[in-house]
Write an enzyme that holds these catalytic residues in place. Structure first.
Site, PDB file in Angstrom:
ATOM      1  CG  ASP A  51      37.013  34.179  31.834  1.00  0.00           C
ATOM      2  OD1 ASP A  51      37.493  34.115  30.504  1.00  0.00           O
ATOM      3  OD2 ASP A  51      37.775  33.864  32.766  1.00  0.00           O
ATOM      4  CE1 TYR A 109      39.958  41.695  33.958  1.00  0.00           C
ATOM      5  CE2 TYR A 109      42.319  41.942  33.529  1.00  0.00           C
ATOM      6  CZ  TYR A 109      41.159  41.564  33.140  1.00  0.00           C
ATOM      7  OH  TYR A 109      41.120  41.157  31.746  1.00  0.00           O
TER       8      TYR A 109
END
Length: 261
Positions: A51, A109
């Site tokens: 994002d 992540y």
């Protein structure tokens, strides 16, 4: 010929990975640079679309080309045409069966929190800052309740387009290095904003606003409105993507670089 690349980028200046009209994206910059070296239009496929404001040290892409170039052209040559906040880390020719997204078996992540009284002036866009003391042990214990295959509706963005909220978290670890608190999470796949929503709720536990077993309660609710606010994007990095061993892709340190020093 199919080529895979490992990509690192600081996402602060970009409206996410994916090419979009009228806004700047990481994909757009990379494709423009690759097209110059290949001398034809290049379109890349990525392992995970990050994002706006989110970073990566371990993004993997692949593309098709008939251009015969030395590896140094796909690394140093492409880097010479990229902005300073995007870089190719490695290159490898791969079998035609390889797909950066669909061949991936897991994604890792890393969410980094600077836990100090005042926000930093340097690295400010590469960290999330939280001023209250956080209890790392409580956060880690809470995170273990998310392991395995579960329904993560409570940690799913309202506009998430995934067909199912069920995902499998393989690993979740929370550690501290000096004033950096590091949340590492690996899963087969992630829902939109899932990592940042989990991080936001872990912060609530770490500062004592919620009990250690709160995440278990949130899973049962299956209601996004019951969980904490989404953590800021600046602390999030896609650091590693796992693939079957047959592809033998490079595995550099996860980073980001300032954690390796």
């Amino acid at each position: 010929m199919r080529i895979a690349l490992g990509i690192e980028y600081d996402g602060a200046a970009y409206y996410g990975w994916q090419r979009q009209k009228e806004v700047i994206s990481v994909q757009q910059e990379l494709e423009q640079s690759l097209s110059k070296i290949a001398n034809h239009t290049v379109r890349v496929h990525c392992a995970g679309r990050t994002d706006s404001g989110v970073h990566s040290t371990g993004q993997v892409v692949h593309f098709e080309t008939e251009a015969i170039r030395k590896d140094v052209a796909w690394t140093l040559g492409v880097n010479a045409n990229l902005p300073k906040d995007i870089a190719v880390r490695w290159v490898k020719q791969v079998d035609s069966s390889f797909h950066a997204r669909f061949s991936a078996t897991a994604r890792h992540y890393r969410y980094i929190i600077y836990n100090g009284a005042f926000r930093p002036g340097i690295l400010g866009t590469g960290l999330s800052h939280y001023h209250m003391d956080l209890d790392v042990q409580k956060m880690h214990l809470a995170g273990q309740m998310l392991l395995g295959e579960q329904d993560f509706t409570s940690f799913r963005a309202l506009h998430c387009q995934a067909s199912s909220p069920v995902k499998c978290i393989e690993y979740l670890n929370i550690s501290q290095r000096s004033q950096f608190i590091i949340i590492d999470i690996k899963a087969n796949a992630f829902l939109h904003h899932m990592v940042r929503n989990i991080a936001g709720s872990l912060i609530e536990i770490g500062c004592g606003k919620q009990p250690v077993d709160w995440l278990k309660t949130l899973l049962a609710y299956k209601d996004r409105s019951k969980a904490a606010a989404t953590a800021k994007p600046g602390g999030l990095y896609l650091v590693e993507v796992d693939y079957p061993s047959q592809y033998d892709l490079p595995r550099p340190p996860c980073g980001p670089l300032f954690l390796e020093l």
